[in-house]
Write an enzyme that holds these catalytic residues in place. Structure first.
Site, PDB file in Angstrom:
ATOM      1  N   PRO A  75       0.820  -1.218   0.000  1.00  0.00           N
ATOM      2  CA  PRO A  75       0.000   0.000   0.000  1.00  0.00           C
ATOM      3  C   PRO A  75       0.859   1.276   0.000  1.00  0.00           C
ATOM      4  O   PRO A  75       0.454   2.292  -0.553  1.00  0.00           O
ATOM      5  CB  PRO A  75      -0.811  -0.120   1.291  1.00  0.00           C
ATOM      6  CG  PRO A  75      -0.890  -1.587   1.548  1.00  0.00           C
ATOM      7  CD  PRO A  75       0.392  -2.166   1.044  1.00  0.00           C
ATOM      8  N   GLY A  76       2.041   1.230   0.590  1.00  0.00           N
ATOM      9  CA  GLY A  76       2.902   2.425   0.652  1.00  0.00           C
ATOM     10  C   GLY A  76       3.570   2.767  -0.661  1.00  0.00           C
ATOM     11  O   GLY A  76       4.199   3.825  -0.781  1.00  0.00           O
ATOM     12  N   GLU A 121       4.222  -4.184 -13.613  1.00  0.00           N
ATOM     13  CA  GLU A 121       5.617  -4.617 -13.841  1.00  0.00           C
ATOM     14  C   GLU A 121       6.571  -3.419 -13.939  1.00  0.00           C
ATOM     15  O   GLU A 121       7.639  -3.518 -14.534  1.00  0.00           O
ATOM     16  CB  GLU A 121       5.764  -5.524 -15.080  1.00  0.00           C
ATOM     17  CG  GLU A 121       4.848  -6.745 -15.101  1.00  0.00           C
ATOM     18  CD  GLU A 121       5.245  -7.872 -14.155  1.00  0.00           C
ATOM     19  OE1 GLU A 121       6.239  -7.719 -13.434  1.00  0.00           O
ATOM     20  OE2 GLU A 121       4.521  -8.889 -14.126  1.00  0.00           O
TER      21      GLU A 121
HETATM   22  C1  LIG Z   1      -3.137  -3.562 -13.451  1.00  0.00           C
HETATM   23  C2  LIG Z   1      -1.979  -3.661 -12.519  1.00  0.00           C
HETATM   24  C3  LIG Z   1      -1.522  -4.904 -12.124  1.00  0.00           C
HETATM   25  C4  LIG Z   1      -0.463  -5.017 -11.225  1.00  0.00           C
HETATM   26  N1  LIG Z   1      -0.033  -6.262 -10.844  1.00  0.00           N
HETATM   27  C5  LIG Z   1       0.943  -6.372  -9.906  1.00  0.00           C
HETATM   28  C6  LIG Z   1       1.366  -7.652  -9.444  1.00  0.00           C
HETATM   29  O1  LIG Z   1       0.904  -8.685  -9.912  1.00  0.00           O
HETATM   30  N2  LIG Z   1       2.294  -7.712  -8.462  1.00  0.00           N
HETATM   31  C7  LIG Z   1       2.853  -6.596  -7.905  1.00  0.00           C
HETATM   32  O2  LIG Z   1       3.692  -6.730  -7.027  1.00  0.00           O
HETATM   33  N3  LIG Z   1       2.481  -5.365  -8.337  1.00  0.00           N
HETATM   34  C8  LIG Z   1       1.544  -5.226  -9.306  1.00  0.00           C
HETATM   35  N4  LIG Z   1       1.145  -3.993  -9.750  1.00  0.00           N
HETATM   36  C9  LIG Z   1       1.684  -2.816  -9.093  1.00  0.00           C
HETATM   37  C10 LIG Z   1       2.777  -2.136  -9.907  1.00  0.00           C
HETATM   38  O3  LIG Z   1       3.965  -2.866  -9.851  1.00  0.00           O
HETATM   39  C11 LIG Z   1       2.904  -0.732  -9.304  1.00  0.00           C
HETATM   40  O4  LIG Z   1       1.726  -0.014  -9.636  1.00  0.00           O
HETATM   41  C12 LIG Z   1       4.107   0.017  -9.806  1.00  0.00           C
HETATM   42  O5  LIG Z   1       5.295  -0.582  -9.352  1.00  0.00           O
HETATM   43  C13 LIG Z   1       4.071   1.483  -9.346  1.00  0.00           C
HETATM   44  O6  LIG Z   1       3.838   1.561  -7.988  1.00  0.00           O
HETATM   45  P1  LIG Z   1       2.685   2.524  -7.441  1.00  0.00           P
HETATM   46  O7  LIG Z   1       1.443   2.229  -8.163  1.00  0.00           O
HETATM   47  O8  LIG Z   1       2.697   2.417  -5.969  1.00  0.00           O
HETATM   48  O9  LIG Z   1       3.142   3.973  -7.894  1.00  0.00           O
HETATM   49  P2  LIG Z   1       4.275   4.926  -7.166  1.00  0.00           P
HETATM   50  O10 LIG Z   1       5.425   4.082  -6.828  1.00  0.00           O
HETATM   51  O11 LIG Z   1       3.532   5.584  -6.048  1.00  0.00           O
HETATM   52  O12 LIG Z   1       4.591   5.901  -8.312  1.00  0.00           O
HETATM   53  C14 LIG Z   1       3.657   6.933  -8.702  1.00  0.00           C
HETATM   54  C15 LIG Z   1       4.267   7.739  -9.841  1.00  0.00           C
HETATM   55  O13 LIG Z   1       5.512   8.327  -9.412  1.00  0.00           O
HETATM   56  C16 LIG Z   1       6.535   7.994 -10.326  1.00  0.00           C
HETATM   57  N5  LIG Z   1       7.816   7.830  -9.609  1.00  0.00           N
HETATM   58  C17 LIG Z   1       8.056   7.091  -8.490  1.00  0.00           C
HETATM   59  N6  LIG Z   1       9.355   7.167  -8.165  1.00  0.00           N
HETATM   60  C18 LIG Z   1       9.957   7.971  -9.091  1.00  0.00           C
HETATM   61  C19 LIG Z   1      11.299   8.436  -9.305  1.00  0.00           C
HETATM   62  N7  LIG Z   1      12.301   8.061  -8.490  1.00  0.00           N
HETATM   63  N8  LIG Z   1      11.543   9.266 -10.342  1.00  0.00           N
HETATM   64  C20 LIG Z   1      10.535   9.638 -11.183  1.00  0.00           C
HETATM   65  N9  LIG Z   1       9.240   9.226 -11.036  1.00  0.00           N
HETATM   66  C21 LIG Z   1       8.973   8.402 -10.006  1.00  0.00           C
HETATM   67  C22 LIG Z   1       6.125   6.687 -10.959  1.00  0.00           C
HETATM   68  O14 LIG Z   1       6.733   6.505 -12.224  1.00  0.00           O
HETATM   69  C23 LIG Z   1       4.604   6.890 -11.071  1.00  0.00           C
HETATM   70  O15 LIG Z   1       4.310   7.599 -12.233  1.00  0.00           O
HETATM   71  C24 LIG Z   1       0.136  -3.847 -10.692  1.00  0.00           C
HETATM   72  C25 LIG Z   1      -0.305  -2.601 -11.129  1.00  0.00           C
HETATM   73  C26 LIG Z   1      -1.340  -2.492 -12.041  1.00  0.00           C
HETATM   74  C27 LIG Z   1      -1.778  -1.141 -12.496  1.00  0.00           C
END
Ligand SMILES: Cc1cc2nc3c(=O)[nH]c(=O)nc-3n(C[C@H](O)[C@H](O)[C@H](O)COP(=O)(O)OP(=O)(O)OC[C@H]3O[C@@H](n4cnc5c(N)ncnc54)[C@H](O)[C@@H]3O)c2cc1C
Length: 409
Positions: free
Chosen positions: A131-132, A386
């Site tokens: 969640p974080g 991914e």
């Molecule tokens: C349909 C779907 C299926 C998924 N399935 C899986 C799964 O099976 N298993 C699993 O573990 N996860 C899964 N995920 C989660 C996915 O891996 C995460 O959504 C992804 O890693 C991004 O994390 P977050 O959503 O928390 O976004 P955040 O990490 O909160 O990022 C938000 C935004 O900030 C940007 N950002 C963050 N850090 C930086 C940086 N250092 N520099 C520039 N920009 C940055 C990101 O690019 C993004 O645009 C899934 C996601 C979706 C949408």
């Protein structure tokens, strides 16, 4: 000399997939699955019978022993037939994460899940995001502590693909947790988490905007006892194994997006030859021809990139021993190329779905036209499944400039 051709075996394999999918997954069926939000059991059985599920596992572990070029070809083909991207997700998550689990697993894990997943009787996925946040793979909160022959795991994972399928079919997830936070990313260890282990609760199914036939959900882990034989690799390897899994998965994501985009162009071309405006077919207008030519050229360029990268992944694994991490410099070079694929292919596919939908005029905005399913589906890989696009950019820049310029913390 460079040889860009597929082997005769690969061509026959592709043709067999085409024949099967043409019979079993017409676009009306894809629409039905999208509407019912479910992959039918017989489709999963079909994939298993074709040898597609966990096809990357060695034959003696229940897979087809497929190389990465052949697996990429399968991902492209599945993306072509299921433009909603649900079946590609079901396929690619297991082909990539199943492979990495197998590389570092004991026979106990193979018997518990991998052999069954290859038969379509279980699901193996990836549970990293919390969640974080998901981008900061080393920033998660889940913990594990040793108690005798077990790890005791606590934490929560979210946005996880396939939680409902996993609950229904059985199986589990590649996970990791911290046992020693003072060691930074070297203080986490990977393990196999059975979804039915006492203390695991599947918490919710998200109401996603696309790839409706496969679920995205979350689960909590409350004092879950993980036997030591379910640990993957050595203590402290969790971060590296996660990166290895991401690499394999991202390549197949790119291939699926290429397949879906190829189908979108075909659907679009068929339509513009038929539909008329100003007494001519739409295809006779240069404004549309030029867009088609640009999209096709970009698609072929990214496709070459994807297959070259698949070839590189084969080279990396040719030299890697089972249970040992592959050569580091080859891994980093592969990661750069794979991130280029994951950065470019989903966005290009999204652009191609968008362009072709516009060719359809108002019809393109309806669910009678199949293209909107593709736009919603490939978007999941633009937004972050991914790994987000910015994370791919960070990997590429890191390999070009050096870690001192791109350190996250
Ligand atoms: C349909 C779907 C299926 C998924 N399935 C899986 C799964 O099976 N298993 C699993 O573990 N996860 C899964 N995920 C989660 C996915 O891996 C995460 O959504 C992804 O890693 C991004 O994390 P977050 O959503 O928390 O976004 P955040 O990490 O909160 O990022 C938000 C935004 O900030 C940007 N950002 C963050 N850090 C930086 C940086 N250092 N520099 C520039 N920009 C940055 C990101 O690019 C993004 O645009 C899934 C996601 C979706 C949408």
């Amino acid at each position: 000399m460079i040889d860009f051709s597929f082997t005769e075996e690969q061509e026959l394999f592709r043709q067999a997939l085409k024949d099967w999918f043409e019979r079993n997954l017409p676009l009306e069926k894809v629409r039905e699955n999208d509407t019912k939000a479910k992959i039918p059991k017989e489709l999963i059985k079909g994939l298993a019978d074709l040898g597609l599920l966990c096809m990357t596992l060695p034959e003696e572990h229940g897979g087809a022993g497929a190389d990465w070029v052949t697996t990429t070809l399968a991902a492209e083909e599945i993306g072509y037939w299921d433009i909603s991207i649900a079946l590609p997700v079901f396929f690619l998550v297991q082909a990539s994460w199943g492979y990495v689990v197998d590389r570092y697993a004991t026979d106990a894990v193979r018997d518990a899940v991998l052999r069954k997943a290859a038969r379509g009787e279980a699901f193996i996925g990836i549970g990293v995001t919390e969640p974080g946040g998901g981008s900061d793979v080393a920033g998660f909160k889940s913990t594990m502590r040793r108690e005798g022959d077990y790890w005791i795991v606590n934490g929560e994972k979210t946005y996880i693909s396939g939680t409902e399928e996993c609950k229904e079919m059985g199986g589990g997830y590649f996970c990791n947790a911290y046992h020693d936070r003072s060691k930074g990313h070297r203080g986490m260890t990977a393990f196999y988490l059975p979804i039915d282990a006492p203390g695991v609760e599947v918490t919710k199914r998200f109401d996603d905007m696309g790839r409706m036939a496969i679920s995205t959900g979350g689960f909590t882990m409350n004092n879950v006892k993980i036997p030591l034989e379910y640990q993957l690799g050595e203590e402290g390897w969790g971060f590296y194994l996660t990166m290895e899994g991401f690499d394999a998965a991202r390549l197949l994501v790119a291939a699926s997006c290429i397949g879906a985009a190829e189908r979108a162009l075909e659907i679009g071309m068929e339509y513009i030859k038929e539909r008329r405006a100003f007494e001519r077919p739409l295809a006779a207008f240069q404004g549309i021809q030029f867009e088609l030519a640009d999209d096709y050229a970009k698609l072929q360029a990214v496709k070459q990139l994807v297959y070259k990268t698949a070839w590189m992944l084969d080279k990396k694994y040719e030299k890697a021993e089972q249970g040992k991490m592959p050569d580091r410099s080859m891994s980093l070079e592969c990661a750069k190329w794979i991130s280029m694929c994951k950065l470019l292919a989903p966005q290009l596919a999204f652009d191609i779905f968008y362009d072709t939908m516009l060719w359809f005029g108002a019809y393109g905005y309806t669910k009678e036209c199949p293209l909107e399913m593709g736009l919603r589906g490939v978007m999941s890989y633009c937004i972050g499944a991914e790994g987000t696009m910015n994370i791919q950019r960070i990997v590429i820049a890191r390999e070009l400039l050096g870690r001192e310029y791109t350190r996250a913390r």
